[in-house]
Write an enzyme that holds these catalytic residues in place. Structure first.
Site, PDB file in Angstrom:
ATOM      1  N   GLU A   1       4.005 -18.934  15.070  1.00  0.00           N
ATOM      2  CA  GLU A   1       4.404 -17.397  14.091  1.00  0.00           C
ATOM      3  C   GLU A   1       5.288 -16.492  15.539  1.00  0.00           C
ATOM      4  O   GLU A   1       5.106 -15.451  15.066  1.00  0.00           O
ATOM      5  CB  GLU A   1       3.047 -16.952  13.865  1.00  0.00           C
ATOM      6  CG  GLU A   1       2.388 -17.463  12.623  1.00  0.00           C
ATOM      7  CD  GLU A   1       0.768 -17.518  12.578  1.00  0.00           C
ATOM      8  OE1 GLU A   1       0.334 -15.858  12.705  1.00  0.00           O
ATOM      9  OE2 GLU A   1       0.371 -17.623  11.100  1.00  0.00           O
TER      10      GLU A   1
ATOM     11  N   LYS B   1      -3.148 -15.176   0.437  1.00  0.00           N
ATOM     12  CA  LYS B   1      -2.164 -16.476   0.481  1.00  0.00           C
ATOM     13  C   LYS B   1      -2.379 -17.098  -0.902  1.00  0.00           C
ATOM     14  O   LYS B   1      -2.953 -17.876  -0.955  1.00  0.00           O
ATOM     15  CB  LYS B   1      -2.426 -17.144   1.732  1.00  0.00           C
ATOM     16  CG  LYS B   1      -2.712 -16.345   2.826  1.00  0.00           C
ATOM     17  CD  LYS B   1      -2.944 -17.950   4.225  1.00  0.00           C
ATOM     18  CE  LYS B   1      -3.247 -17.181   5.786  1.00  0.00           C
ATOM     19  NZ  LYS B   1      -4.438 -18.639   6.712  1.00  0.00           N
TER      20      LYS B   1
END
Length: 448
Positions: free
Chosen positions: A206, A341
């Site tokens: 990330e 999500k």
């Protein structure tokens, strides 16, 4: 109004070099939308199914040709010429019904979501509106407070750190543009500090740094130093957040949490709660994600009672963006925030339902990326469309993360028409709708 004229999907790659699904939708009037689906590494066991081929001779079994075939076959046949591109709910419900399973295991959530996103983008183009305004209407003007994952651990890296994410949140910024600048400056100062101590500054999935640390407290110490080195005050200007991803540390047989990548210590649930409470007391932490295993509901109630009035307790693997789990959590008093999500549930319609349910219960909804991302910026538009107030989309490196931050800055400029002050609002510390004024004041007065 324009019917769907064509749907086409292909296999493309995500930020980890693994295959994912990209879909394109055209309307009869020539309007076009494209959607690309992300993928997670740390996944909740109750998430909607990400359909993979399982053919070890191709992409090590991670190919998505079956999901692509489902889009180009069954889904296309069910939607083309039958639905207007603007009928988002009708399209999503039709795909859910076509799948017919509770977890989208037949067609694959990756197949369904790619079409859901592409359809919305085509409809926005037809309406002549930016995606955030099409999805949310004229009252979409709250820019989110970012959770910036600048130190990676757990399954997101190869280091000896148990907690999956250590994040900074620019709660004292006035605009999202300023928040991103503050985050970037802190990120670069963190790199200097790590380099000075001889630590590795390669980045994880990330975009955060992933060096080895002695324990899970040392990354927090570095973040406080980096904030100060950037000229900001820990707590007041920039607060901390962490994703424990405790399901990755939990042994269901022994009922214990093990810091398996660092010290090897083991904790019962009450002991692990105390361990986390100690970190919250010592550092300006404003948010803790997945502090306990996703199946230990009673323990979640306890940690929410103990910590929920002081900090945000976020359910990710715990809720998996599913209204059934969220409803149960609300009724039990477990967590006070939900991570949103898109691919955990599989359609925009169900995502909106989860966000609305959270808001009605006083839970904060945090729109989130996945560790395997793409250039798709839908979540940046989604967080503004829903006025959710918080976004989690990675660090200050890797184009797949920066693409979302750049889109947020574009949206802010567009809302304000280039003026320093306009209709957009950046709430900072006040984006924690689940915390009272005293809790917010305590966090901002905490110097770490």
């Amino acid at each position: 109004m324009s019917l769907i004229a064509s749907i086409y999907a292909r296999e493309v790659l995500d930020s980890r070099g693994n295959p994912t699904v990209e879909a394109e939708v055209y309307s009869e009037d020539g309007f076009f939308g494209r959607g690309i689906v992300p993928s997670g590494a740390s996944t909740g066991e109750h998430e909607a199914v990400e359909l993979r081929d399982g053919d070890k001779s191709r992409y090590l079994g991670k190919g998505v040709t079956k999901a692509v075939a489902n889009v180009n076959g069954a889904i296309a046949e069910a939607l083309i010429g039958k639905f207007d591109v603007a009928d988002q709910r009708g399209i999503d419900l039709a795909m859910i019904a076509l799948d017919g399973t509770p977890n989208k295991g037949k067609l694959g959530a990756n197949a369904i979501l790619s079409v859901s996103i592409a359809t919305a983008r085509a409809a926005a183009e037809e309406a002549g509106l930016p995606l955030y305004q099409y999805l949310g209407g004229p009252n979409s003007y709250v820019l989110p407070t970012p959770m910036m994952n600048v130190i990676n651990g757990g399954v997101h890296s190869d280091n000896k750190v148990d907690f999956q994410e250590f994040m900074i949140m620019p709660v004292g910024a006035k605009t999202v543009k300023e928040a991103i600048r503050m985050g970037s400056e802190t990120f670069h100062n963190l790199k200097k500090l790590l380099e000075a101590d001889g630590k590795n500054t390669s980045v994880g999935d990330e975009g955060g740094f992933a060096p080895d640390f002695a324990n899970n407290e040392e990354p927090l110490q570095y973040l406080v130093k980096a904030i100060q080195a950037a000229g900001y005050k820990p707590g007041k200007d920039i607060a901390l957040a962490t994703d424990v991803a405790a399901s990755e540390l939990y042994d269901a047989d022994t009922k214990k949490y093990k810091l398996k990548w660092s010290t090897g210590e083991e904790f019962t649930a009450p002991e692990f709660e105390k361990y986390i409470e100690g970190l919250v007391a010592k550092y300006p932490i404003v948010s803790v994600e997945d502090p306990l295993d996703e199946n230990e509901w009673d323990d979640w109630v306890e940690v929410t009672k103990e910590l929920g009035k002081k900090v945000q307790i976020v359910g990710d693997d715990f809720f998996v963006t599913n209204t059934d789990y969220l409803k149960r959590g609300i009724e039990m008093g477990a967590a006070n925030a939900i991570l949103i999500k898109l691919n955990q549930i599989g359609t925009l319609t169900e995502t909106f339902e989860a966000i609305e349910m959270a808001k009605e219960a006083g839970y904060t909804a945090i729109v989130s990326h996945r560790s395997g991302e793409t250039e798709d910026t839908t979540i940046a538009d989604l967080v503004v469309a829903t006025n959710a107030g918080q976004i989690k989309t990675g660090s200050m490196s890797r184009t797949d993360r920066i693409a979302k931050y750049n889109q947020l800055m574009r949206i802010e400029d567009e809302l304000n028409q280039g003026e320093p002050e306009g209709v957009s609002i950046y709430k900072g510390i006040n984006s924690f709708y689940n915390l009272n004024a005293d809790a917010k004041k305590e966090i901002q007065s905490h110097q770490g």
